[in-house]
Design a protein around this motif. Structure first.
Motif, PDB file in Angstrom:
ATOM      1  N   LEU A  56       0.893  -1.160   0.000  1.00 23.98           N
ATOM      2  CA  LEU A  56       0.000   0.000   0.000  1.00 23.98           C
ATOM      3  C   LEU A  56       0.932   1.210   0.000  1.00 23.98           C
ATOM      4  N   PRO A  57       1.111   1.846  -1.160  1.00 22.94           N
ATOM      5  CA  PRO A  57       2.103   2.921  -1.280  1.00 22.94           C
ATOM      6  C   PRO A  57       1.822   4.116  -0.375  1.00 22.94           C
ATOM      7  N   GLY A  58       2.899   4.780  -0.010  1.00 21.38           N
ATOM      8  CA  GLY A  58       2.799   6.022   0.746  1.00 21.38           C
ATOM      9  C   GLY A  58       2.356   5.821   2.177  1.00 21.38           C
ATOM     10  N   MET A  59       1.678   6.820   2.673  1.00 20.16           N
ATOM     11  CA  MET A  59       1.192   6.838   4.051  1.00 20.16           C
ATOM     12  C   MET A  59      -0.252   7.337   4.054  1.00 20.16           C
ATOM     13  N   PRO A  60      -1.192   6.539   3.525  1.00 21.03           N
ATOM     14  CA  PRO A  60      -2.573   7.023   3.375  1.00 21.03           C
ATOM     15  C   PRO A  60      -3.251   7.333   4.712  1.00 21.03           C
ATOM     16  N   THR A  61      -3.824   8.493   4.809  1.00 20.90           N
ATOM     17  CA  THR A  61      -4.567   8.905   5.991  1.00 20.90           C
ATOM     18  C   THR A  61      -5.694   7.914   6.268  1.00 20.90           C
ATOM     19  N   GLY A  62      -5.805   7.504   7.524  1.00 20.83           N
ATOM     20  CA  GLY A  62      -6.870   6.595   7.922  1.00 20.83           C
ATOM     21  C   GLY A  62      -6.555   5.126   7.712  1.00 20.83           C
ATOM     22  N   SER A  63      -5.380   4.818   7.178  1.00 20.76           N
ATOM     23  CA  SER A  63      -4.995   3.412   7.024  1.00 20.76           C
ATOM     24  C   SER A  63      -4.508   2.885   8.375  1.00 20.76           C
ATOM     25  N   PRO A  64      -4.416   1.569   8.556  1.00 20.62           N
ATOM     26  CA  PRO A  64      -3.979   1.022   9.840  1.00 20.62           C
ATOM     27  C   PRO A  64      -2.641   1.620  10.283  1.00 20.62           C
ATOM     28  N   GLY A  65      -2.640   2.207  11.470  1.00 16.40           N
ATOM     29  CA  GLY A  65      -1.445   2.829  11.996  1.00 16.40           C
ATOM     30  C   GLY A  65      -1.326   4.313  11.697  1.00 16.40           C
ATOM     31  N   MET A  66      -2.183   4.811  10.808  1.00 18.43           N
ATOM     32  CA  MET A  66      -2.152   6.240  10.455  1.00 18.43           C
ATOM     33  C   MET A  66      -3.362   6.939  11.071  1.00 18.43           C
ATOM     34  N   SER A  67      -3.157   8.163  11.488  1.00 19.46           N
ATOM     35  CA  SER A  67      -4.265   8.931  12.045  1.00 19.46           C
ATOM     36  C   SER A  67      -5.140   9.477  10.919  1.00 19.46           C
ATOM     37  N   GLY A  68      -6.245  10.047  11.314  1.00 15.44           N
ATOM     38  CA  GLY A  68      -7.137  10.683  10.354  1.00 15.44           C
ATOM     39  C   GLY A  68      -8.237   9.760   9.871  1.00 15.44           C
TER      40      GLY A  68
END
Length: 148
Positions: free
Chosen positions: A114-126
């Motif tokens: 899953l490229p990048g750092m998508p907001t709302g993905s597991p481990g990411m805020s938002g």
């Protein structure tokens, strides 16, 4: 005696069927997760995996891009961390649902990203703003593995 044999056989059949339906026990596999030193979202992703019964060893590295290339992940599809589990590579904030699918189906691929750092993905805020496109990494050109 016959009732005992039938009971044991029935228990074995039920246990076997349960394994086939549920797939392999995720906790039986251990993640080795490589991340850039100091990255907080990578630690949050490791906690997410642990919260879902995976064993995770985190290893900081400054060689993440090189390691991802060595794993067959094109630069444009690299995630912010790189993990290995049961002969598969998982790059980025991939959901446990996708990981369990790979571990149960055993596709003939190198892994997923899953490229990048998508907001709302597991481990990411938002809050998730749209579907996440998970890419399959194989010997041929990358292609979409799943959309969540």
């Amino acid at each position: 005696m016959l009732k005992t044999i039938l009971a044991v056989a029935a228990a074995g059949i039920i246990a076997g069927a349960s394994y086939l339906v549920a797939g392999p026990n995720a906790a039986a596999a251990e993640f080795i997760l490589y991340k850039t030193p100091g990255c907080g979202c990578c630690e949050s992703y490791a906690d997410y995996l642990r919260d879902n019964d995976f064993t995770v060893t985190v290893r900081p590295t400054h060689e993440l891009t090189f390691m991802s290339r060595e794993a067959g992940i094109p630069d444009i599809l690299q995630g912010c961390h790189l993990a290995f589990i049961d002969n598969y590579v998982v790059s980025g904030h991939v959901s446990v649902g996708i990981i369990n699918r790979i571990l149960s189906e055993r596709p003939d691929i190198k892994g997923v990203t899953l490229p990048g750092m998508p907001t709302g993905s597991p481990g990411m805020s938002g809050i998730k703003a749209g579907p996440f496109v998970i890419w399959e990494i194989s010997e041929s050109q990358p292609k979409v593995f799943a959309v969540e």
